[in-house]
Design an enzyme around this catalytic site. Sequence first.
Site, PDB file in Angstrom:
ATOM      1  N   ASP A  32     -64.419  28.850 -32.201  1.00 31.20           N
ATOM      2  CA  ASP A  32     -63.741  28.409 -30.980  1.00 31.20           C
ATOM      3  C   ASP A  32     -63.729  29.559 -29.960  1.00 31.20           C
ATOM      4  O   ASP A  32     -63.520  30.717 -30.324  1.00 31.20           O
ATOM      5  CB  ASP A  32     -62.309  27.990 -31.338  1.00 31.20           C
ATOM      6  CG  ASP A  32     -61.635  27.198 -30.239  1.00 31.20           C
ATOM      7  OD1 ASP A  32     -61.294  26.047 -30.470  1.00 31.20           O
ATOM      8  OD2 ASP A  32     -61.432  27.756 -29.138  1.00 31.20           O
ATOM      9  N   ASN A  88     -56.808  16.748 -32.751  1.00 39.09           N
ATOM     10  CA  ASN A  88     -56.040  16.152 -31.659  1.00 39.09           C
ATOM     11  C   ASN A  88     -56.751  14.928 -31.087  1.00 39.09           C
ATOM     12  O   ASN A  88     -57.976  14.949 -30.923  1.00 39.09           O
ATOM     13  CB  ASN A  88     -55.864  17.184 -30.534  1.00 39.09           C
ATOM     14  CG  ASN A  88     -55.114  18.428 -30.990  1.00 39.09           C
ATOM     15  OD1 ASN A  88     -54.199  18.321 -31.804  1.00 39.09           O
ATOM     16  ND2 ASN A  88     -55.505  19.589 -30.490  1.00 39.09           N
ATOM     17  N   GLN A  95     -55.439  16.966 -26.797  1.00 34.97           N
ATOM     18  CA  GLN A  95     -56.906  16.995 -26.779  1.00 34.97           C
ATOM     19  C   GLN A  95     -57.387  17.356 -25.376  1.00 34.97           C
ATOM     20  O   GLN A  95     -56.913  16.795 -24.379  1.00 34.97           O
ATOM     21  CB  GLN A  95     -57.489  15.619 -27.190  1.00 34.97           C
ATOM     22  CG  GLN A  95     -59.001  15.647 -27.362  1.00 34.97           C
ATOM     23  CD  GLN A  95     -59.577  14.311 -27.855  1.00 34.97           C
ATOM     24  OE1 GLN A  95     -58.867  13.312 -27.911  1.00 34.97           O
ATOM     25  NE2 GLN A  95     -60.851  14.317 -28.196  1.00 34.97           N
ATOM     26  N   HIS A 101     -63.434  16.460 -32.782  1.00 34.00           N
ATOM     27  CA  HIS A 101     -63.620  17.745 -33.469  1.00 34.00           C
ATOM     28  C   HIS A 101     -62.415  18.017 -34.355  1.00 34.00           C
ATOM     29  O   HIS A 101     -61.325  17.503 -34.127  1.00 34.00           O
ATOM     30  CB  HIS A 101     -63.831  18.895 -32.470  1.00 34.00           C
ATOM     31  CG  HIS A 101     -62.774  18.968 -31.412  1.00 34.00           C
ATOM     32  ND1 HIS A 101     -62.791  18.169 -30.293  1.00 34.00           N
ATOM     33  CD2 HIS A 101     -61.668  19.737 -31.305  1.00 34.00           C
ATOM     34  CE1 HIS A 101     -61.737  18.445 -29.543  1.00 34.00           C
ATOM     35  NE2 HIS A 101     -61.034  19.385 -30.135  1.00 34.00           N
ATOM     36  N   HIS A 103     -60.209  21.250 -35.878  1.00 32.41           N
ATOM     37  CA  HIS A 103     -59.940  22.689 -35.811  1.00 32.41           C
ATOM     38  C   HIS A 103     -59.751  23.225 -37.228  1.00 32.41           C
ATOM     39  O   HIS A 103     -58.968  22.662 -38.009  1.00 32.41           O
ATOM     40  CB  HIS A 103     -58.648  22.961 -35.041  1.00 32.41           C
ATOM     41  CG  HIS A 103     -58.697  22.611 -33.585  1.00 32.41           C
ATOM     42  ND1 HIS A 103     -58.949  23.540 -32.609  1.00 32.41           N
ATOM     43  CD2 HIS A 103     -58.520  21.435 -32.940  1.00 32.41           C
ATOM     44  CE1 HIS A 103     -58.903  22.954 -31.421  1.00 32.41           C
ATOM     45  NE2 HIS A 103     -58.653  21.677 -31.594  1.00 32.41           N
TER      46      HIS A 103
HETATM   47  P1  5GP Z   1     -58.698  20.317 -28.239  1.00 32.74           P
HETATM   48  O1  5GP Z   1     -57.597  20.866 -27.352  1.00 32.74           O
HETATM   49  O2  5GP Z   1     -59.516  19.280 -27.482  1.00 32.74           O
HETATM   50  O3  5GP Z   1     -58.225  19.821 -29.564  1.00 32.74           O
HETATM   51  O4  5GP Z   1     -59.616  21.542 -28.575  1.00 32.74           O
HETATM   52  C1  5GP Z   1     -60.670  21.974 -27.785  1.00 32.74           C
HETATM   53  C2  5GP Z   1     -61.027  23.359 -28.258  1.00 32.74           C
HETATM   54  O5  5GP Z   1     -62.330  23.652 -27.798  1.00 32.74           O
HETATM   55  C3  5GP Z   1     -60.118  24.462 -27.719  1.00 32.74           C
HETATM   56  O6  5GP Z   1     -59.567  25.178 -28.826  1.00 32.74           O
HETATM   57  C4  5GP Z   1     -61.027  25.325 -26.865  1.00 32.74           C
HETATM   58  O7  5GP Z   1     -60.730  26.700 -26.971  1.00 32.74           O
HETATM   59  C5  5GP Z   1     -62.398  25.004 -27.428  1.00 32.74           C
HETATM   60  N1  5GP Z   1     -63.489  25.062 -26.481  1.00 32.74           N
HETATM   61  C6  5GP Z   1     -63.532  24.497 -25.240  1.00 32.74           C
HETATM   62  N2  5GP Z   1     -64.733  24.722 -24.656  1.00 32.74           N
HETATM   63  C7  5GP Z   1     -65.462  25.436 -25.560  1.00 32.74           C
HETATM   64  C8  5GP Z   1     -66.785  25.976 -25.524  1.00 32.74           C
HETATM   65  O8  5GP Z   1     -67.532  25.837 -24.562  1.00 32.74           O
HETATM   66  N3  5GP Z   1     -67.202  26.652 -26.628  1.00 32.74           N
HETATM   67  C9  5GP Z   1     -66.400  26.816 -27.733  1.00 32.74           C
HETATM   68  N4  5GP Z   1     -66.917  27.489 -28.758  1.00 32.74           N
HETATM   69  N5  5GP Z   1     -65.138  26.329 -27.775  1.00 32.74           N
HETATM   70  C10 5GP Z   1     -64.671  25.654 -26.714  1.00 32.74           C
END
Ligand code: 5GP
Length: 135
Positions: A32, A88, A95, A101, A103
């Site tokens: 991440d 999420n 999310q 995805h 985590h």
């Molecule tokens: P969510 O909040 O949707 O459950 O998690 C999205 C996750 O994706 C976040 O932890 C954020 O740091 C990660 N993330 C967002 N954009 C990128 C990216 O371009 N590359 C990587 N490796 N992680 C990302």
Amino acid sequence: MKKDDCIFCKIAAGEIPSGTIYEDHDFRVIFDRGPAAKGHALILPKEHYADIYEIDDDLLAKAAALAKKMAVRMTSVLGCDGFNIVQNNGQAAGQTVFHFHMHLIPRYKNDDAKMGWKVHDITDEEIAALVAEFN
Ligand code: 5GP
Ligand code: ZN
């Protein structure tokens, strides 16, 4: 199916470089970009599903098995003391990237990762009313 404007479709397909620690026919596991703790990684399906409501059941089962395999491997490599698996769905649930995805968050005794929720009181009657909504 891939979605043209989806960053995780592009990362999962290898079109955007990422720190990949596992890849197979269905998934890519990357670090991440905004880690909650050292080694925070994400399981990305290569096909686009927005969230748990959309993802195919068989693929979800494979994702769960992969989460276990990664937790074992990451715990061995990183020497973490615990492990959170977070997933999420929807803006209200936090999310921010609308490609399913999971985590994988290694946890350490004195880390500053914040996870959890405020605990509310609930009565037996309120639980019974909730149960009734499902019957
Ligand atoms: P969510 O909040 O949707 O459950 O998690 C999205 C996750 O994706 C976040 O932890 C954020 O740091 C990660 N993330 C967002 N954009 C990128 C990216 O371009 N590359 C990587 N490796 N992680 C990302
Ligand atoms: Zn996508």
